[in-house]
Scaffold this motif. Structure first.
Motif, PDB file in Angstrom:
ATOM      1  N   UNK A 195       0.870  -1.170   0.000  1.00 38.05           N
ATOM      2  CA  UNK A 195       0.000   0.000   0.000  1.00 38.05           C
ATOM      3  C   UNK A 195       0.908   1.221   0.000  1.00 38.05           C
ATOM      4  N   UNK A 196       0.880   1.972  -1.102  1.00 33.92           N
ATOM      5  CA  UNK A 196       1.846   3.043  -1.306  1.00 33.92           C
ATOM      6  C   UNK A 196       1.133   4.302  -1.776  1.00 33.92           C
ATOM      7  N   UNK A 197       1.756   5.462  -1.569  1.00 32.86           N
ATOM      8  CA  UNK A 197       1.152   6.717  -1.993  1.00 32.86           C
ATOM      9  C   UNK A 197       2.184   7.619  -2.652  1.00 32.86           C
ATOM     10  N   UNK A 198       1.699   8.633  -3.348  1.00 28.04           N
ATOM     11  CA  UNK A 198       2.542   9.575  -4.090  1.00 28.04           C
ATOM     12  C   UNK A 198       1.964   9.769  -5.471  1.00 28.04           C
ATOM     13  N   UNK A 199       2.717  10.423  -6.355  1.00 30.05           N
ATOM     14  CA  UNK A 199       2.295  10.482  -7.748  1.00 30.05           C
ATOM     15  C   UNK A 199       2.330   9.058  -8.299  1.00 30.05           C
ATOM     16  N   UNK A 200       1.714   8.852  -9.450  1.00 31.68           N
ATOM     17  CA  UNK A 200       1.701   7.502 -10.027  1.00 31.68           C
ATOM     18  C   UNK A 200       3.121   6.976 -10.215  1.00 31.68           C
ATOM     19  N   UNK A 201       4.018   7.829 -10.691  1.00 29.82           N
ATOM     20  CA  UNK A 201       5.385   7.376 -10.947  1.00 29.82           C
ATOM     21  C   UNK A 201       6.128   7.125  -9.641  1.00 29.82           C
ATOM     22  N   UNK A 202       5.951   7.979  -8.646  1.00 28.79           N
ATOM     23  CA  UNK A 202       6.608   7.800  -7.351  1.00 28.79           C
ATOM     24  C   UNK A 202       6.145   6.510  -6.679  1.00 28.79           C
ATOM     25  N   UNK A 203       4.831   6.304  -6.654  1.00 31.47           N
ATOM     26  CA  UNK A 203       4.298   5.112  -5.999  1.00 31.47           C
ATOM     27  C   UNK A 203       4.723   3.855  -6.741  1.00 31.47           C
ATOM     28  N   UNK A 204       4.712   3.906  -8.081  1.00 32.67           N
ATOM     29  CA  UNK A 204       5.115   2.732  -8.850  1.00 32.67           C
ATOM     30  C   UNK A 204       6.598   2.437  -8.658  1.00 32.67           C
ATOM     31  N   UNK A 205       7.435   3.466  -8.578  1.00 36.75           N
ATOM     32  CA  UNK A 205       8.868   3.255  -8.344  1.00 36.75           C
ATOM     33  C   UNK A 205       9.093   2.546  -7.010  1.00 36.75           C
ATOM     34  N   UNK A 464       2.499   5.313 -18.757  1.00 29.35           N
ATOM     35  CA  UNK A 464       3.661   6.212 -18.818  1.00 29.35           C
ATOM     36  C   UNK A 464       4.480   6.164 -17.534  1.00 29.35           C
ATOM     37  N   UNK A 465       3.829   5.858 -16.402  1.00 31.44           N
ATOM     38  CA  UNK A 465       4.550   5.829 -15.133  1.00 31.44           C
ATOM     39  C   UNK A 465       5.576   4.696 -15.070  1.00 31.44           C
ATOM     40  N   UNK A 466       5.504   3.742 -15.999  1.00 29.82           N
ATOM     41  CA  UNK A 466       6.463   2.636 -16.009  1.00 29.82           C
ATOM     42  C   UNK A 466       7.786   3.032 -16.656  1.00 29.82           C
ATOM     43  N   UNK A 467       7.765   4.024 -17.537  1.00 22.64           N
ATOM     44  CA  UNK A 467       8.933   4.362 -18.346  1.00 22.64           C
ATOM     45  C   UNK A 467      10.086   4.839 -17.475  1.00 22.64           C
ATOM     46  N   UNK A 468      11.243   4.198 -17.651  1.00 26.02           N
ATOM     47  CA  UNK A 468      12.423   4.578 -16.888  1.00 26.02           C
ATOM     48  C   UNK A 468      12.411   4.059 -15.468  1.00 26.02           C
ATOM     49  N   UNK A 469      11.388   3.286 -15.095  1.00 25.25           N
ATOM     50  CA  UNK A 469      11.281   2.729 -13.744  1.00 25.25           C
ATOM     51  C   UNK A 469      11.386   1.210 -13.786  1.00 25.25           C
ATOM     52  N   UNK A 470      10.470   0.556 -14.531  1.00 29.95           N
ATOM     53  CA  UNK A 470      10.506  -0.902 -14.665  1.00 29.95           C
ATOM     54  C   UNK A 470      11.375  -1.321 -15.845  1.00 29.95           C
ATOM     55  N   UNK A 471      11.380  -0.506 -16.883  1.00 27.12           N
ATOM     56  CA  UNK A 471      12.092  -0.716 -18.137  1.00 27.12           C
ATOM     57  C   UNK A 471      11.904   0.563 -18.936  1.00 27.12           C
ATOM     58  N   UNK A 472      12.356   0.592 -20.173  1.00 24.68           N
ATOM     59  CA  UNK A 472      12.056   1.706 -21.064  1.00 24.68           C
ATOM     60  C   UNK A 472      10.856   1.308 -21.922  1.00 24.68           C
ATOM     61  N   UNK A 473       9.839   2.168 -21.956  1.00 23.44           N
ATOM     62  CA  UNK A 473       8.581   1.844 -22.625  1.00 23.44           C
ATOM     63  C   UNK A 473       8.713   1.863 -24.147  1.00 23.44           C
ATOM     64  N   UNK A 474       8.195   0.804 -24.769  1.00 21.05           N
ATOM     65  CA  UNK A 474       8.074   0.735 -26.224  1.00 21.05           C
ATOM     66  C   UNK A 474       6.604   0.939 -26.572  1.00 21.05           C
ATOM     67  N   UNK A 475       6.242   2.096 -27.133  1.00 19.56           N
ATOM     68  CA  UNK A 475       4.835   2.382 -27.440  1.00 19.56           C
ATOM     69  C   UNK A 475       4.378   1.889 -28.811  1.00 19.56           C
TER      70      UNK A 475
END
Length: 535
Positions: A195-205, A464-475
């Motif tokens: 259970x995490x909080x923050x912006x989507x990118x912060x929480x996902x990181x 978009x919140x995954x890009x640069x966090x889990x991997x680099x996104x290929x759209x």
């Protein structure tokens, strides 16, 4: 805002099991007064949630573990639930939205076209009612600019589905159990709730950190893939002409920190016959093509679908014993692609040796430094061999990495997203784009993984919140050419989304035929793409 205060009650837990003697049971755990269970359960509080541990008192198999959370859904402005596959539509939606999936698709069409193979239709309840959306691994509620993320952070130990119930103001988070007997005295963690909080990118990181993964180092890519220009109709002569156009378009200095790529997609052999490329189409061999690409300063890329074969392939006819089979002994189809796609049994030692040979040949012998590995969900179509879906997928992806020399780059596609985290440099995060906006009307009931430029754009934004966090996104690709059924505004929107939210900027246009205006449009997008910060 302290969003964790929006969790209105402590999570409740339910466990389903089957003993070695065949007796099935389901019960709430960690609740005073529950009758004696065939196991002991312990809840461990962690910094970002909790973990549920069990220790059987007799041999048993855990079917599933379920956590129910009750966040404040009335104050939330949007809901994101991650889709199973990289192709599955995944974006922020209203909480009262619905997911039709294949609910309105004739069963005969589902069977004929095997429409239920690539998504979660076979293992996750599909409720088309509004307010009953579902996803896999994690999701979040949006409260203005902040999010409350919830999920299960042990994906390698089992697949997790998340089911919304807006009427009851709750989410059920259900994890598959180990596909083996757990013996008395064996203490295992069966669920890790975050259970995490923050912006989507912060929480996902923070979620990725909880999983214990980090992004593999890689640089953004720009360049060409042959698929949407030729589809499967490729040969050496066509690709050499394309290569000249790509070289000309990228002849100006590609920005520092960006890798220029020329990728060969499907069509150089029957699917499954990777070690026997067509000598008619490629008389000088695939290694020669890689050399030609590298000679003009581009990174050679190659498409492979390592866990499937097609019915017309040599592999299908010569190695029936390699096919994944259901309980009735029937081969398991992965889809209706090509002449009919079939899954391979990735636990079969001979299949594992074959996969190792194929990837080693492509990367080490032929010299392709980027491998686009596709239709990977086929490894997890059916729990078997003492492994559940999550364990099968993790094992299969590790097999791929173990099969290539150090420095080989992966772009995974058609893959369960949760299993891909930390295992690849690049990952597709949306469905294939189309040569039009949203496909023919009859295609819109073919599932959440269908070809659609509209849906691909939704995923570019949603993930978009995954890009640069889990991997680099290929759209996937953008188009500037005129022979597609997209308006100029739609083409512009797609290009801007690729450049501003993704890390792979590919086209399938004949780059050598671009007009001055099209070249200028691309160069402006490339500048924006290269100047972005990631992660």
């Amino acid at each position: 805002m302290a969003l964790l205060a929006h969790i209105l009650k402590a999570p409740s837990w339910k466990l389903s099991w089957r003993t070695a003697a065949g007796k099935e049971g389901t019960a709430s755990v960690l609740v005073p007064g529950v009758p004696r269970l065939p196991l002991m359960a312990e809840l461990e509080e962690t910094e970002n949630g909790c973990r549920l541990w069990i220790e059987p008192l007799e041999p048993l198999m855990v079917a599933s573990v379920e956590a129910t959370i009750e966040p404040d859904m009335e104050k939330a402005t949007a809901l994101f639930l991650n889709g199973y596959n990289s192709w599955t539509d995944s974006c922020e939606r209203p909480l009262d939205a619905s997911m039709a999936g294949l609910a309105h698709t004739p069963k005969a069409a589902i069977r004929h076209w095997v429409l239920d193979a690539s998504g979660d239709y076979r293992f996750c309840p599909q409720n088309p009612k509004s307010g009953h959306q579902h996803g896999e691994g994690y999701g979040y509620l949006r409260y203005g600019d902040e999010t409350l993320l919830f999920g299960e952070c042990l994906p390698d130990l089992g697949l997790t589905t998340i089911q919304e119930d807006l009427d009851a103001q709750k989410f059920r988070i259900v994890k598959e159990g180990p596909a083996r007997l757990i013996e008395p005295g064996e203490r295992i963690c069966v669920f890790a709730l975050c259970l995490l909080e923050g912006t989507a990118k912060e929480a996902f990181a923070r979620f990725v950190t909880c999983i214990g993964e980090r992004r593999r180092p890689a640089e953004p890519l720009v360049g060409f893939t042959s698929w949407y220009r030729h589809y499967g109709d490729i040969d050496e002569e066509k690709l050499v002409q394309d290569l000249a156009g790509v070289k000309a378009a990228l002849s100006r200095q590609v920005p520092e920190g960006i890798l220029p790529v020329f990728q060969i997609d499907d069509g150089y052999t029957k699917v499954g016959d990777w070690t026997h490329p067509s000598t008619e189409r490629f008389p000088h061999g695939m290694g020669s093509m890689a050399e030609k690409i590298a000679a003009v300063g581009l990174l050679p890329g190659l498409w492979i679908a390592p866990f499937v074969c097609e019915k017309d392939s040599r592999l299908f006819h010569e190695h029936q014993e390699w096919l994944l089979r259901d309980e009735a002994g029937n081969p398991v189809m992965s889809g209706s692609h090509w002449s009919g796609g079939y899954a391979l049994d990735t636990l079969n030692p001979e299949v594992r040796s074959y996969v190792h040979e194929v990837l080693g040949l492509a990367a080490d012998t032929w010299g392709f430094r980027l491998l686009k590995l596709d239709f990977l969900y086929a490894a997890a179509l059916l729990p078997h061999g003492g492994k559940n879906r999550g364990e099968l997928m993790a094992d299969a992806l590790d097999l791929l990495r173990d099969s290539v020399p150090e420095g080989t780059l992966f772009d995974l596609c058609g893959v369960p997203i949760m299993s891909a985290i930390g295992r690849t440099e690049y990952c597709r995060i949306g469905c294939d784009v189309g040569l039009d906006w949203d496909g023919a009307p009859y295609m819109r009931i073919s599932g959440r993984e269908r070809v659609s430029t509209k849906n691909a754009l939704g995923n570019i934004r949603g993930r978009a919140h995954m890009d640069g966090v889990a991997f680099l996104n290929d759209p996937d690709v953008f188009f500037l050419r005129d022979d597609v059924k997209l308006s100029e505004a739609q083409k512009k929107t797609l290009l801007e989304a690729d450049a501003s939210l993704g890390s792979v900027l590919f086209t399938s246009d004949d780059m050598g035929s671009w007009s001055k205006e099209q070249k200028r449009t691309f160069e402006e997008a490339l500048h924006a793409f290269a100047s972005r910060k990631r992660g």
